[in-house]
Design a protein around this motif. Structure first.
Motif, PDB file in Angstrom:
ATOM      1  N   ALA A  10      44.204 -27.044  61.082  1.00  0.00           N
ATOM      2  CA  ALA A  10      44.022 -28.286  60.334  1.00  0.00           C
ATOM      3  C   ALA A  10      43.794 -28.018  58.847  1.00  0.00           C
ATOM      4  CB  ALA A  10      42.867 -29.083  60.905  1.00  0.00           C
ATOM      5  N   LEU A  11      43.251 -26.867  58.520  1.00  0.00           N
ATOM      6  CA  LEU A  11      43.008 -26.527  57.122  1.00  0.00           C
ATOM      7  C   LEU A  11      44.230 -25.928  56.457  1.00  0.00           C
ATOM      8  CD1 LEU A  11      39.467 -24.906  57.410  1.00  0.00           C
ATOM      9  CD2 LEU A  11      40.052 -27.233  56.738  1.00  0.00           C
ATOM     10  N   GLN A  12      45.276 -25.734  57.226  1.00  0.00           N
ATOM     11  CA  GLN A  12      46.518 -25.131  56.751  1.00  0.00           C
ATOM     12  C   GLN A  12      46.265 -23.732  56.162  1.00  0.00           C
ATOM     13  OE1 GLN A  12      48.244 -28.118  54.195  1.00  0.00           O
ATOM     14  NE2 GLN A  12      48.874 -29.355  55.940  1.00  0.00           N
ATOM     15  N   LEU A  13      45.501 -22.960  56.921  1.00  0.00           N
ATOM     16  CA  LEU A  13      45.214 -21.572  56.555  1.00  0.00           C
ATOM     17  C   LEU A  13      45.491 -20.656  57.754  1.00  0.00           C
ATOM     18  CD1 LEU A  13      41.855 -22.181  54.651  1.00  0.00           C
ATOM     19  CD2 LEU A  13      44.089 -21.713  53.625  1.00  0.00           C
ATOM     20  N   PRO A  14      46.697 -20.728  58.303  1.00  0.00           N
ATOM     21  CA  PRO A  14      46.991 -19.968  59.525  1.00  0.00           C
ATOM     22  C   PRO A  14      46.934 -18.457  59.335  1.00  0.00           C
ATOM     23  CG  PRO A  14      49.015 -20.825  58.594  1.00  0.00           C
ATOM     24  CD  PRO A  14      47.882 -21.436  57.810  1.00  0.00           C
ATOM     25  N   ARG A  45      37.760 -24.500  50.798  1.00  0.00           N
ATOM     26  CA  ARG A  45      38.264 -25.353  51.877  1.00  0.00           C
ATOM     27  C   ARG A  45      37.524 -25.073  53.180  1.00  0.00           C
ATOM     28  NH1 ARG A  45      44.610 -24.639  51.169  1.00  0.00           N
ATOM     29  NH2 ARG A  45      44.700 -25.486  53.267  1.00  0.00           N
ATOM     30  N   ILE A  46      37.268 -23.825  53.457  1.00  0.00           N
ATOM     31  CA  ILE A  46      36.556 -23.463  54.692  1.00  0.00           C
ATOM     32  C   ILE A  46      35.108 -23.929  54.612  1.00  0.00           C
ATOM     33  CG2 ILE A  46      35.727 -21.526  56.086  1.00  0.00           C
ATOM     34  CD1 ILE A  46      38.433 -20.116  55.281  1.00  0.00           C
ATOM     35  N   HIS A  47      34.443 -23.712  53.480  1.00  0.00           N
ATOM     36  CA  HIS A  47      33.061 -24.177  53.322  1.00  0.00           C
ATOM     37  C   HIS A  47      32.978 -25.696  53.479  1.00  0.00           C
ATOM     38  CE1 HIS A  47      30.876 -20.554  52.446  1.00  0.00           C
ATOM     39  NE2 HIS A  47      31.659 -20.226  51.438  1.00  0.00           N
ATOM     40  N   GLU A  48      33.944 -26.409  52.933  1.00  0.00           N
ATOM     41  CA  GLU A  48      33.954 -27.869  53.056  1.00  0.00           C
ATOM     42  C   GLU A  48      34.124 -28.283  54.515  1.00  0.00           C
ATOM     43  OE1 GLU A  48      33.904 -31.915  52.255  1.00  0.00           O
ATOM     44  OE2 GLU A  48      33.190 -30.212  51.079  1.00  0.00           O
TER      45      GLU A  48
END
Length: 70
Positions: free
Chosen positions: A2-6, A44-47
């Motif tokens: 979902a974060l688009q960080l595959p 993005r991950i922290h959010e």
């Protein structure tokens, strides 16, 4: 996903972050170990972690009781 960080998915799993409950504990040392060096990716991950924790806080006020139907 979902974060688009595959690109980090395998590293997250390899480091034991395969459950949302565990992911709620992620901090900067964890991101270092996972190999997330890009500042924007870290934000993005922290959010996302913050949103997970907030969702828990909102749900904490809810409770359910199981009662037989009348």
């Amino acid at each position: 996903k979902a974060l688009q960080l595959p690109q980090y998915a395998e590293s997250f799993v390899d480091n034991g972050y395969d459950d949302l409950e565990v992911c709620k504990q992620i901090g900067d040392p964890d991101l270092d170990a996972i190999g997330v060096a890009v500042p924007h990716h870290r934000r993005r991950i922290h959010e996302a972690v913050r949103r997970l924790k907030e969702a828990d806080e909102r749900a904490a006020g809810l409770y359910f009781t199981l009662e037989p139907p009348p």
